[in-house]
Structures are given as structure tokens and as C-alpha cells.
Design a protein around this motif. Structure first.
Motif, mmCIF file in Angstrom:
data_model
loop_
_atom_site.group_PDB
_atom_site.id
_atom_site.type_symbol
_atom_site.label_atom_id
_atom_site.label_comp_id
_atom_site.label_asym_id
_atom_site.label_seq_id
_atom_site.Cartn_x
_atom_site.Cartn_y
_atom_site.Cartn_z
ATOM 1 N N VAL A 13 0.824 -1.204 0.000
ATOM 2 C CA VAL A 13 0.000 0.000 0.000
ATOM 3 C C VAL A 13 0.863 1.260 0.000
ATOM 4 O O VAL A 13 0.554 2.246 -0.672
ATOM 5 C CB VAL A 13 -0.957 -0.001 1.208
ATOM 6 C CG1 VAL A 13 -1.670 1.339 1.341
ATOM 7 C CG2 VAL A 13 -1.980 -1.124 1.073
ATOM 8 N N SER B 55 1.785 2.688 -3.316
ATOM 9 C CA SER B 55 0.663 2.843 -4.247
ATOM 10 C C SER B 55 0.039 4.229 -4.151
ATOM 11 O O SER B 55 -0.007 4.838 -3.075
ATOM 12 C CB SER B 55 -0.414 1.791 -3.950
ATOM 13 O OG SER B 55 0.112 0.479 -3.991
ATOM 14 N N VAL C 93 -5.487 1.936 -4.422
ATOM 15 C CA VAL C 93 -5.635 0.498 -4.235
ATOM 16 C C VAL C 93 -6.955 0.048 -4.867
ATOM 17 O O VAL C 93 -7.998 0.667 -4.628
ATOM 18 C CB VAL C 93 -5.628 0.124 -2.736
ATOM 19 C CG1 VAL C 93 -6.010 -1.353 -2.546
ATOM 20 C CG2 VAL C 93 -4.264 0.393 -2.125
ATOM 21 N N ASP D 25 -9.324 -3.069 -4.703
ATOM 22 C CA ASP D 25 -9.546 -4.262 -3.889
ATOM 23 C C ASP D 25 -10.246 -5.324 -4.731
ATOM 24 O O ASP D 25 -11.433 -5.227 -5.023
ATOM 25 C CB ASP D 25 -10.396 -3.898 -2.666
ATOM 26 C CG ASP D 25 -10.641 -5.086 -1.746
ATOM 27 O OD1 ASP D 25 -10.225 -6.213 -2.083
ATOM 28 O OD2 ASP D 25 -11.259 -4.886 -0.683
ATOM 29 N N LEU E 151 -6.784 -4.544 4.198
ATOM 30 C CA LEU E 151 -6.373 -3.690 3.098
ATOM 31 C C LEU E 151 -6.896 -2.263 3.293
ATOM 32 O O LEU E 151 -6.158 -1.283 3.111
ATOM 33 C CB LEU E 151 -6.895 -4.275 1.790
ATOM 34 C CG LEU E 151 -6.318 -3.756 0.479
ATOM 35 C CD1 LEU E 151 -4.810 -3.910 0.441
ATOM 36 C CD2 LEU E 151 -6.956 -4.484 -0.696
ATOM 37 N N ALA E 152 -8.169 -2.146 3.686
ATOM 38 C CA ALA E 152 -8.772 -0.826 3.872
ATOM 39 C C ALA E 152 -8.118 -0.061 5.015
ATOM 40 O O ALA E 152 -7.853 1.145 4.904
ATOM 41 C CB ALA E 152 -10.275 -0.971 4.123
ATOM 42 N N ALA F 85 -4.644 1.057 3.969
ATOM 43 C CA ALA F 85 -4.748 2.176 3.034
ATOM 44 C C ALA F 85 -5.132 3.461 3.767
ATOM 45 O O ALA F 85 -4.623 4.545 3.451
ATOM 46 C CB ALA F 85 -5.775 1.848 1.951
ATOM 47 N N ARG F 86 -5.997 3.339 4.738
ATOM 48 C CA ARG F 86 -6.401 4.512 5.530
ATOM 49 C C ARG F 86 -5.193 5.121 6.236
ATOM 50 O O ARG F 86 -5.013 6.335 6.242
ATOM 51 C CB ARG F 86 -7.455 4.107 6.549
ATOM 52 C CG ARG F 86 -8.050 5.255 7.352
ATOM 53 C CD ARG F 86 -8.967 4.706 8.442
ATOM 54 N NE ARG F 86 -9.909 3.732 7.900
ATOM 55 C CZ ARG F 86 -10.455 2.744 8.604
ATOM 56 N NH1 ARG F 86 -10.142 2.585 9.881
ATOM 57 N NH2 ARG F 86 -11.297 1.912 8.041
ATOM 58 N N SER G 201 -6.772 5.951 -1.176
ATOM 59 C CA SER G 201 -8.153 5.514 -1.410
ATOM 60 C C SER G 201 -8.178 4.090 -1.962
ATOM 61 O O SER G 201 -7.225 3.625 -2.578
ATOM 62 C CB SER G 201 -8.854 6.455 -2.394
ATOM 63 O OG SER G 201 -9.024 7.747 -1.838
ATOM 64 N N VAL G 202 -9.324 3.421 -1.736
ATOM 65 C CA VAL G 202 -9.528 2.054 -2.215
ATOM 66 C C VAL G 202 -10.764 2.024 -3.113
ATOM 67 O O VAL G 202 -11.801 2.593 -2.767
ATOM 68 C CB VAL G 202 -9.728 1.072 -1.043
ATOM 69 C CG1 VAL G 202 -9.991 -0.337 -1.563
ATOM 70 C CG2 VAL G 202 -8.525 1.084 -0.111
ATOM 71 N N LEU H 233 -13.545 -0.461 -4.797
ATOM 72 C CA LEU H 233 -14.111 -1.785 -4.524
ATOM 73 C C LEU H 233 -15.306 -2.022 -5.429
ATOM 74 O O LEU H 233 -16.103 -1.106 -5.667
ATOM 75 C CB LEU H 233 -14.542 -1.859 -3.056
ATOM 76 C CG LEU H 233 -15.298 -3.089 -2.569
ATOM 77 C CD1 LEU H 233 -14.409 -4.318 -2.624
ATOM 78 C CD2 LEU H 233 -15.805 -2.871 -1.147
#
Length: 232
Positions: A60, A63, A66, A68, A81-82, A85-86, A91-92, A94
């Protein structure tokens, strides 16, 4: 670009191509080969072991965004993962495919957006989800039941015997909306929806809407689908 995956069999990209390939290789390697073959000079790093507690921070941290692609049946991986990333202010994106449709959303790095989307307490742990002490109800993932999906299929999904059914057009549609959303975010544009809201489009019905997961909507759609099939 980093692609992390375990096996080719459930590859979400180019299903028509993948289904024709009796390829025993790790799907990350196959997708990396396809990306390099486009001819844009993309540099693709392959992570054969997938997302693990040991490598997620490094993945992460390197990156800008992301995507997902983890399965909804392993929400502990999505949560890890979230949260990672936070912490990295990333940001992710999905997406989940159902039938001929797909819903997608963006999880910004502010607040407990992933937890709110799935109705999880901010204090929930990865082990809570992995051990199934805490579970995510089906209606959090399957927003509503399309009338063209049989209730017998849904029953198998709810019992865990099958994953939520999605046909090839939905997977292609998912790749399109995810890539479009990713590009929009990278150039500073606002996405169609941010968690806990999602944007849903069904290619068969032609309907699109932005909404939040709702237990009432889910069971109402299930009742309508059941009645429609009984009448039909």
C-alpha cells in the motif's frame, strides 16, 4: 502497478480468455503478462503470495491507489487492506458483481468507511472476521435480488454453498467501471459514489442507482423475485 493474487481459476479479468487457458500458473503472473503485452511499457510487480499481514503495508505504501479485488467471502482481508490504506492516506476502489450487474464504490482514507459499508464496529478485529465470530450478512454484499436470479440459487449463496453468481458481462462491466473510477481518482475527479454509498448498474435491466445497502430493500426484492417466479 502491483498485482497480487493466488490462482488463475477465479481471475476477474478477461474471463473469456482465461477460460480458454488450461494454465496452471499463478494468476498474478498471467495477468502481469497480459498487462505487459498491451505495449504501454507498464512495469508490473508480481506478488505471488497475495496479501498477507507481512506485506500489506509495503504494498500500500508504494501505491497511489488500491483496487480491492479480494473476495467478499474473506472480509478480513478486505478490512486489513482498507485499514492499511487509511493509514497511508490512500483511497480504495471496490466492486462486486451480481448477475448481469455490478456495484462499485470508493473508500476514502477518512473515517471508518469500510466498516460502515459492511456494518462493522470500528473495533472489529481481523481475527473476529477470519474466525467468523463476526459475520457480514449477505444483504451487505448483494444489494437486491434481480428478478432473473432463481431463489434456489440465492438460497445456496446464503448458505455458503455458492458464491454470488455473476456472468461474464458483469465481470467485464466491473473491470470497466473500476478502471474508469481509478482514472477519475488519479486525475482528481469526484467518483460516482463513496462508501458507505455505492453505485449500482445492471446491464440486463438497464437500471442504475446510487444507494446504501439496506436489509429491507434486500428482502423486499427477494419477495418480489419469488412472487414473480411463482406467477410466471
Amino acid at each position: 502497478m502491483t498485482y497480487s493474487a493466488r490462482s488463475l481459476g477465479d481471475c476477474p479479468l478477461a474471463p473469456d480468455f482465461v477460460n480458454l487457458l488450461p494454465d496452471p500458473r499463478n494468476k498474478a503472473e498471467v495477468v502481469a503478462e497480459l498487462c505487459r503485452g498491451i505495449g504501454t511499457g507498464a512495469i508490473v510487480e508480481v506478488v505471488r503470495e497475495g496479501i498477507t499481514p507481512d506485506n500489506v503495508e509495503d504494498l500500500v505504501a508504494s501505491s497511489d491507489l488500491v483496487i480491492d479485488g479480494t473476495d467478499y467471502t474473506v472480509p478480513d482481508v478486505g478490512l486489513r487492506l482498507a485499514r492499511t490504506a487509511r493509514g497511508a492516506s490512500v483511497s480504495v476502489v471496490l466492486a462486486v458483481e451480481i448477475g448481469f450487474g455490478v456495484w462499485h464504490t470508493v473508500i476514502p482514507p477518512d473515517g471508518n468507511r469500510f466498516e460502515r459499508l459492511l456494518g462493522l464496529a470500528p473495533t472489529v478485529t481481523f481475527d473476529d472476521l477470519a474466525s467468523r465470530r463476526v459475520s457480514v450478512p449477505l444483504w451487505r454484499w448483494v444489494l437486491s435480488i434481480p428478478a432473473y436470479i432463481g431463489m434456489d440459487v440465492l438460497a445456496h449463496v446464503e448458505q455458503g454453498h455458492l458464491e454470488a453468481p455473476a456472468v461474464a458481462p458483469a465481470v467485464e462491466l466491473s473491470a470497466a467501471v473500476v478502471s474508469t473510477t481509478a482514472i477519475s481518482l488519479l486525475v482528481g475527479r469526484r467518483p460516482p459514489a463513496s462508501a458507505p454509498r455505492v453505485h449500482h448498474f445492471d446491464a440486463r435491466t438497464g437500471k442504475a442507482k446510487t444507494l446504501r445497502p439496506s436489509r429491507v430493500r434486500f428482502y423486499l426484492s427477494a419477495a418480489i423475485a419469488s412472487i414473480g417466479r411463482s406467477v410466471g
